[in-house]
Design a protein around this motif. Sequence first.
Motif, PDB file in Angstrom:
ATOM      1  N   SER A  91       1.026  -1.636   0.081  1.00  0.00           N
ATOM      2  CA  SER A  91      -0.299   0.090  -0.028  1.00  0.00           C
ATOM      3  C   SER A  91       0.933   0.962  -0.261  1.00  0.00           C
ATOM      4  O   SER A  91       0.785   1.786  -0.356  1.00  0.00           O
ATOM      5  CB  SER A  91      -0.797  -0.116   1.285  1.00  0.00           C
ATOM      6  OG  SER A  91      -1.775   1.210   1.271  1.00  0.00           O
ATOM      7  N   LYS A  92       2.054   1.235   0.547  1.00  0.00           N
ATOM      8  CA  LYS A  92       3.120   2.331   1.159  1.00  0.00           C
ATOM      9  C   LYS A  92       3.505   2.494  -0.248  1.00  0.00           C
ATOM     10  O   LYS A  92       3.824   3.430  -1.173  1.00  0.00           O
ATOM     11  CB  LYS A  92       4.094   2.489   1.802  1.00  0.00           C
ATOM     12  CG  LYS A  92       4.825   3.327   2.313  1.00  0.00           C
ATOM     13  CD  LYS A  92       4.457   4.394   2.752  1.00  0.00           C
ATOM     14  CE  LYS A  92       4.930   5.383   2.832  1.00  0.00           C
ATOM     15  NZ  LYS A  92       4.363   6.529   3.673  1.00  0.00           N
ATOM     16  N   LYS A  94       2.268   1.315  -3.154  1.00  0.00           N
ATOM     17  CA  LYS A  94       1.147   2.179  -4.580  1.00  0.00           C
ATOM     18  C   LYS A  94       1.134   3.592  -3.833  1.00  0.00           C
ATOM     19  O   LYS A  94       1.401   4.359  -4.370  1.00  0.00           O
ATOM     20  CB  LYS A  94      -0.360   1.310  -4.012  1.00  0.00           C
ATOM     21  CG  LYS A  94      -0.819   1.819  -5.305  1.00  0.00           C
ATOM     22  CD  LYS A  94      -1.898   0.560  -5.063  1.00  0.00           C
ATOM     23  CE  LYS A  94      -2.994   0.565  -5.878  1.00  0.00           C
ATOM     24  NZ  LYS A  94      -4.406  -0.022  -5.230  1.00  0.00           N
ATOM     25  N   GLN A  95       0.901   4.499  -3.130  1.00  0.00           N
ATOM     26  CA  GLN A  95       0.472   5.661  -2.225  1.00  0.00           C
ATOM     27  C   GLN A  95       1.509   6.833  -3.037  1.00  0.00           C
ATOM     28  O   GLN A  95       2.313   7.510  -3.659  1.00  0.00           O
ATOM     29  CB  GLN A  95       0.568   5.025  -0.648  1.00  0.00           C
ATOM     30  CG  GLN A  95       0.664   7.004  -0.503  1.00  0.00           C
ATOM     31  CD  GLN A  95      -1.328   7.329  -0.806  1.00  0.00           C
ATOM     32  OE1 GLN A  95      -1.599   6.615  -1.039  1.00  0.00           O
ATOM     33  NE2 GLN A  95      -0.726   8.649  -1.207  1.00  0.00           N
ATOM     34  N   ASN A  96       3.434   5.729  -2.801  1.00  0.00           N
ATOM     35  CA  ASN A  96       4.448   6.362  -3.537  1.00  0.00           C
ATOM     36  C   ASN A  96       4.363   6.762  -4.315  1.00  0.00           C
ATOM     37  O   ASN A  96       4.229   8.140  -5.509  1.00  0.00           O
ATOM     38  CB  ASN A  96       5.545   5.781  -2.806  1.00  0.00           C
ATOM     39  CG  ASN A  96       6.249   5.740  -1.463  1.00  0.00           C
ATOM     40  OD1 ASN A  96       5.909   6.688  -0.600  1.00  0.00           O
ATOM     41  ND2 ASN A  96       6.334   5.076  -0.833  1.00  0.00           N
ATOM     42  N   GLU A  99       2.298   9.600  -5.746  1.00  0.00           N
ATOM     43  CA  GLU A  99       1.995  10.546  -5.163  1.00  0.00           C
ATOM     44  C   GLU A  99       3.187  11.260  -6.489  1.00  0.00           C
ATOM     45  O   GLU A  99       3.257  12.030  -6.519  1.00  0.00           O
ATOM     46  CB  GLU A  99       2.751  10.951  -3.818  1.00  0.00           C
ATOM     47  CG  GLU A  99       1.940  10.618  -2.822  1.00  0.00           C
ATOM     48  CD  GLU A  99       2.914  10.731  -1.852  1.00  0.00           C
ATOM     49  OE1 GLU A  99       3.645  10.718  -1.333  1.00  0.00           O
ATOM     50  OE2 GLU A  99       1.545  10.615  -1.077  1.00  0.00           O
TER      51      GLU A  99
END
Length: 183
Positions: A91-92, A94-96, A99
């Motif tokens: 998830s991190k 994917k978030q990065n 962003e």
Amino acid sequence: MKKRDTIDGKLVMQFQSGNKQALTHLVKRWHKTFCEKANWLVKDTDVAKDIVQDSWQVIISKINQLKDPYSFSSWASRIVYTKSLDWLKASKRKQNHLENYKYEQEVDNLETKEKESIKAQLLKTIKTLPEHQQMVIKLFYVQDYSLKEISSVLNISVGTTKSRLFHAREKLKQILKYRNYEN
């Protein structure tokens, strides 16, 4: 040893011996606890349920390899914990990625706006040139005509075309230099 571990150990041994009902009892005993543990880590009930479902698949596929049946609770909890951490890491990432994509889009938009601004300024500056120089600039740079084609269209010599283009460029350089667009 806790009573719970004793019961779990016996159920694991029964399942390893071929009693499929023992697994059903283990699932009934632990599913809610695993969901709560996963939810505590990932902070999303639906995701936690998916993680526990995946964890049960691993537990079922590896339960026959469990050497100490009485350690089921810690062994299975570790699987849920690891699956939860894996989801958080993914998830991190994917978030990065999102962003970074958003940042790249913002930079592209800024560059596009900057280019449009420079282009608008350049067109405005070209309009300050004498009509005969504007025509040569537009034909050469905008419409990609060759010097020979321009001379034919405007019914002037190639030398005159070159001269007008040269003088138009020089005037543009001076104006743009003055406006700090060129170093």
